[in-house]
Write a protein that holds these residues in place. Structure first.
Motif, PDB file in Angstrom:
ATOM      1  N   ARG A 155       4.187   1.713   2.137  1.00 38.98           N
ATOM      2  CA  ARG A 155       5.129   2.721   1.642  1.00 38.98           C
ATOM      3  C   ARG A 155       4.437   4.067   1.805  1.00 38.98           C
ATOM      4  O   ARG A 155       3.551   4.421   1.025  1.00 38.98           O
ATOM      5  N   LEU A 156       4.832   4.771   2.837  1.00 38.66           N
ATOM      6  CA  LEU A 156       4.182   6.035   3.192  1.00 38.66           C
ATOM      7  C   LEU A 156       5.122   7.187   2.860  1.00 38.66           C
ATOM      8  O   LEU A 156       6.212   7.281   3.420  1.00 38.66           O
ATOM      9  N   LEU A 157       4.700   8.042   1.948  1.00 44.23           N
ATOM     10  CA  LEU A 157       5.467   9.219   1.577  1.00 44.23           C
ATOM     11  C   LEU A 157       4.929  10.392   2.385  1.00 44.23           C
ATOM     12  O   LEU A 157       3.814  10.856   2.146  1.00 44.23           O
ATOM     13  N   VAL A 158       5.694  10.813   3.374  1.00 39.74           N
ATOM     14  CA  VAL A 158       5.276  11.886   4.275  1.00 39.74           C
ATOM     15  C   VAL A 158       5.719  13.224   3.687  1.00 39.74           C
ATOM     16  O   VAL A 158       6.909  13.451   3.455  1.00 39.74           O
ATOM     17  N   VAL A 202       3.916  19.036   5.190  1.00 34.06           N
ATOM     18  CA  VAL A 202       2.739  19.902   5.248  1.00 34.06           C
ATOM     19  C   VAL A 202       1.850  19.407   6.381  1.00 34.06           C
ATOM     20  O   VAL A 202       1.780  18.210   6.644  1.00 34.06           O
ATOM     21  N   VAL A 203       1.199  20.337   7.070  1.00 33.68           N
ATOM     22  CA  VAL A 203       0.265  20.000   8.136  1.00 33.68           C
ATOM     23  C   VAL A 203      -1.131  20.355   7.639  1.00 33.68           C
ATOM     24  O   VAL A 203      -1.393  21.504   7.283  1.00 33.68           O
ATOM     25  N   LEU A 204      -2.016  19.358   7.588  1.00 28.41           N
ATOM     26  CA  LEU A 204      -3.380  19.594   7.115  1.00 28.41           C
ATOM     27  C   LEU A 204      -4.320  20.014   8.244  1.00 28.41           C
ATOM     28  O   LEU A 204      -5.309  20.679   7.999  1.00 28.41           O
ATOM     29  N   GLY A 205      -4.032  19.595   9.462  1.00 21.67           N
ATOM     30  CA  GLY A 205      -4.838  20.011  10.604  1.00 21.67           C
ATOM     31  C   GLY A 205      -6.108  19.216  10.813  1.00 21.67           C
ATOM     32  O   GLY A 205      -6.623  19.155  11.922  1.00 21.67           O
ATOM     33  N   ALA A 206      -6.636  18.608   9.774  1.00 24.43           N
ATOM     34  CA  ALA A 206      -7.852  17.798   9.859  1.00 24.43           C
ATOM     35  C   ALA A 206      -7.956  17.008   8.567  1.00 24.43           C
ATOM     36  O   ALA A 206      -7.272  17.295   7.589  1.00 24.43           O
ATOM     37  N   GLY A 207      -8.827  16.033   8.578  1.00 21.13           N
ATOM     38  CA  GLY A 207      -9.048  15.267   7.361  1.00 21.13           C
ATOM     39  C   GLY A 207      -9.269  13.806   7.637  1.00 21.13           C
ATOM     40  O   GLY A 207      -9.810  13.427   8.678  1.00 21.13           O
ATOM     41  N   GLU A 208      -8.827  12.981   6.692  1.00 20.65           N
ATOM     42  CA  GLU A 208      -9.034  11.537   6.751  1.00 20.65           C
ATOM     43  C   GLU A 208      -7.721  10.820   7.044  1.00 20.65           C
ATOM     44  O   GLU A 208      -6.686  11.171   6.505  1.00 20.65           O
ATOM     45  N   ARG A 209      -7.808   9.807   7.884  1.00 22.43           N
ATOM     46  CA  ARG A 209      -6.661   8.958   8.202  1.00 22.43           C
ATOM     47  C   ARG A 209      -6.964   7.540   7.727  1.00 22.43           C
ATOM     48  O   ARG A 209      -8.121   7.147   7.671  1.00 22.43           O
ATOM     49  N   LEU A 218       0.859  -1.181   0.000  1.00 21.51           N
ATOM     50  CA  LEU A 218       0.000   0.000   0.000  1.00 21.51           C
ATOM     51  C   LEU A 218       0.890   1.224   0.000  1.00 21.51           C
ATOM     52  O   LEU A 218       1.708   1.406   0.904  1.00 21.51           O
ATOM     53  N   LYS A 219       0.755   2.045  -1.044  1.00 21.88           N
ATOM     54  CA  LYS A 219       1.518   3.291  -1.148  1.00 21.88           C
ATOM     55  C   LYS A 219       0.557   4.450  -0.960  1.00 21.88           C
ATOM     56  O   LYS A 219      -0.462   4.542  -1.634  1.00 21.88           O
ATOM     57  N   MET A 220       0.888   5.316  -0.017  1.00 22.89           N
ATOM     58  CA  MET A 220       0.024   6.467   0.273  1.00 22.89           C
ATOM     59  C   MET A 220       0.872   7.698   0.548  1.00 22.89           C
ATOM     60  O   MET A 220       1.951   7.599   1.134  1.00 22.89           O
ATOM     61  N   SER A 221       0.357   8.843   0.151  1.00 22.57           N
ATOM     62  CA  SER A 221       0.922  10.122   0.574  1.00 22.57           C
ATOM     63  C   SER A 221       0.253  10.506   1.881  1.00 22.57           C
ATOM     64  O   SER A 221      -0.960  10.335   2.038  1.00 22.57           O
ATOM     65  N   VAL A 222       1.050  11.007   2.816  1.00 24.16           N
ATOM     66  CA  VAL A 222       0.562  11.324   4.156  1.00 24.16           C
ATOM     67  C   VAL A 222       1.103  12.694   4.557  1.00 24.16           C
ATOM     68  O   VAL A 222       2.256  13.011   4.271  1.00 24.16           O
ATOM     69  N   SER A 223       0.265  13.476   5.223  1.00 23.34           N
ATOM     70  CA  SER A 223       0.742  14.758   5.752  1.00 23.34           C
ATOM     71  C   SER A 223       1.560  14.506   7.012  1.00 23.34           C
ATOM     72  O   SER A 223       1.498  13.425   7.607  1.00 23.34           O
ATOM     73  N   LEU A 224       2.302  15.503   7.435  1.00 19.91           N
ATOM     74  CA  LEU A 224       3.123  15.383   8.631  1.00 19.91           C
ATOM     75  C   LEU A 224       2.288  15.029   9.860  1.00 19.91           C
ATOM     76  O   LEU A 224       2.749  14.338  10.763  1.00 19.91           O
ATOM     77  N   ASP A 225       1.020  15.459   9.881  1.00 16.79           N
ATOM     78  CA  ASP A 225       0.156  15.156  11.013  1.00 16.79           C
ATOM     79  C   ASP A 225      -0.721  13.925  10.779  1.00 16.79           C
ATOM     80  O   ASP A 225      -1.695  13.692  11.500  1.00 16.79           O
ATOM     81  N   GLY A 226      -0.384  13.111   9.793  1.00 14.27           N
ATOM     82  CA  GLY A 226      -0.999  11.797   9.637  1.00 14.27           C
ATOM     83  C   GLY A 226      -2.253  11.698   8.789  1.00 14.27           C
ATOM     84  O   GLY A 226      -2.909  10.662   8.790  1.00 14.27           O
ATOM     85  N   TYR A 227      -2.584  12.734   8.055  1.00  8.30           N
ATOM     86  CA  TYR A 227      -3.782  12.689   7.219  1.00  8.30           C
ATOM     87  C   TYR A 227      -3.413  12.305   5.788  1.00  8.30           C
ATOM     88  O   TYR A 227      -2.362  12.697   5.277  1.00  8.30           O
TER      89      TYR A 227
END
Length: 180
Positions: free
Chosen positions: A138-141, A144-151, A6-15
């Protein structure tokens, strides 16, 4: 047996997606070395797996694109998981209907010249996580901080670090193996 990645882009705060669903934040931390890592990850797949919403977006985009992702996205077989999709016109696409766990298990037992690469949408990614069949994350962090969203992670998950790659633009790729 093929492994499921599973490859995902992720924000610094985990979204993995902001509340409005936009994707412009994924450009944060972009660089040539990060692009190369992404292209290599996509290009080494034996099949691309995705849900119906991601499939619709990709099928509308990739056939007319000529960038570095176009060749692997267009030429590598695709499997779209959907109980409502009745046809798939993007080259070498199969529709998987029914139980996700059974379909993933069947695909893992088939012979592929690479891993099964799952592209999220958050709902599809969560469903895959819930099956317990993902072998590697494979998580590409992105810086950027999104502050809210989907995890994608909603419960504890045992994983083991495999590698970390820091890219010149500030993005960081973390690869984790599932803990049996």
């Amino acid at each position: 047996m093929a492994s499921l990645v599973l490859k995902m882009s992720v924000s610094l705060d985990g979204y993995v997606a902001p509340p409005d669903g936009s994707g412009d934040w994924i450009a944060a931390g972009g660089s040539e070395d990060a692009l190369s890592w992404n292209v290599e990850t996509v290009g080494n797949a034996g099949a691309h797996l995705m849900g119906a919403a991601t499939y619709a977006a990709m099928a509308a985009h990739w056939p007319g694109d000529s960038g570095p992702f176009a060749k692997p996205m267009n030429e590598i077989p695709k499997v779209v998981f959907s109980d409502s999709l009745t046809s798939a016109d993007w080259g070498e696409t199969t529709i998987a209907v029914g139980d996700l766990t059974k379909n993933i298990t069947r695909l893992k037992e088939e012979r592929f010249d690479g891993y099964l690469l799952a592209h999220g949408g958050v709902r599809f990614a969560r469903s895959l996580v819930a099956t317990g069949l993902i072998d590697e994350y494979r998580l590409l962090v992105h810086p950027v901080v999104l502050g809210a969203g989907e995890r994608i992670f909603r419960a504890p998950l045992a994983i083991e670090p495999v590698s970390t790659t820091v890219f010149s633009g500030g993005a960081v790729a973390h690869v984790f193996a599932s803990h049996p």
